[in-house]
Design a protein around this motif. Structure first.
Motif, mmCIF file in Angstrom:
data_model
loop_
_atom_site.group_PDB
_atom_site.id
_atom_site.type_symbol
_atom_site.label_atom_id
_atom_site.label_comp_id
_atom_site.label_asym_id
_atom_site.label_seq_id
_atom_site.Cartn_x
_atom_site.Cartn_y
_atom_site.Cartn_z
ATOM 1 N N LEU A 6 0.820 -1.208 0.000
ATOM 2 C CA LEU A 6 0.000 0.000 0.000
ATOM 3 C C LEU A 6 0.856 1.262 0.000
ATOM 4 O O LEU A 6 0.579 2.220 -0.710
ATOM 5 N N LYS A 7 1.940 1.259 0.775
ATOM 6 C CA LYS A 7 2.735 2.477 0.895
ATOM 7 C C LYS A 7 3.588 2.777 -0.341
ATOM 8 O O LYS A 7 4.108 3.870 -0.476
ATOM 9 N N VAL A 23 1.397 6.877 0.732
ATOM 10 C CA VAL A 23 0.846 6.506 2.032
ATOM 11 C C VAL A 23 1.998 6.290 3.013
ATOM 12 O O VAL A 23 2.955 5.576 2.721
ATOM 13 N N THR A 24 1.908 6.938 4.179
ATOM 14 C CA THR A 24 2.930 6.759 5.205
ATOM 15 C C THR A 24 2.403 6.016 6.422
ATOM 16 O O THR A 24 3.165 5.388 7.144
ATOM 17 N N ASP A 25 1.084 6.106 6.645
ATOM 18 C CA ASP A 25 0.511 5.455 7.817
ATOM 19 C C ASP A 25 -0.982 5.291 7.593
ATOM 20 O O ASP A 25 -1.541 5.833 6.637
ATOM 21 N N GLY A 67 -5.764 0.858 -7.170
ATOM 22 C CA GLY A 67 -5.307 0.118 -8.342
ATOM 23 C C GLY A 67 -3.956 -0.527 -8.103
ATOM 24 O O GLY A 67 -3.411 -0.465 -7.004
ATOM 25 N N PRO A 68 -3.385 -1.145 -9.141
ATOM 26 C CA PRO A 68 -2.098 -1.816 -8.987
ATOM 27 C C PRO A 68 -0.943 -0.858 -8.712
ATOM 28 O O PRO A 68 0.020 -1.225 -8.037
ATOM 29 N N ASP A 69 -1.043 0.408 -9.177
ATOM 30 C CA ASP A 69 0.051 1.368 -9.011
ATOM 31 C C ASP A 69 -0.350 2.632 -8.264
ATOM 32 O O ASP A 69 0.510 3.322 -7.734
ATOM 33 N N VAL A 70 -1.641 2.966 -8.265
ATOM 34 C CA VAL A 70 -2.095 4.224 -7.668
ATOM 35 C C VAL A 70 -3.331 4.024 -6.808
ATOM 36 O O VAL A 70 -4.065 3.047 -6.949
ATOM 37 N N ILE A 71 -3.541 5.006 -5.920
ATOM 38 C CA ILE A 71 -4.765 5.099 -5.131
ATOM 39 C C ILE A 71 -5.435 6.397 -5.572
ATOM 40 O O ILE A 71 -4.824 7.474 -5.504
#
Length: 76
Positions: A6-7, A23-25, A67-71
């Motif tokens: 996710l991050k 994403v960091t947390d 998605g596979p590469d982006v949110i």
């Protein structure tokens, strides 16, 4: 999906197509295990004195697709 996966994904705002960062947390409910918020760190410069982008807190309801590469999120 693992948090490590996710991050690595770039977070993109649907409204203006801006890259918000990565994403960091995350914040989740310890009873249900459901995610409530994503914490996204804005892009930073290699030189600390230069401008850094702001950080974002994104509610789970504002996430449109992972998605596979982006949110993709929808925030004002």
């Amino acid at each position: 999906m693992l948090f490590s996966e996710l991050k690595r994904k770039e977070v993109i705002n649907l409204r203006d197509c801006n890259k918000l960062g990565h994403v960091t947390d995350l914040e989740f409910d310890k009873c249900t295990g459901c995610i409530h918020k994503l914490f996204v760190s804005g892009r930073t410069s290699f030189i600390p004195l230069l401008k850094c982008e702001q950080d974002f807190v994104i509610c789970f309801k504002d996430i449109r697709q992972i998605g596979p590469d982006v949110i993709i999120v929808d925030i004002c």
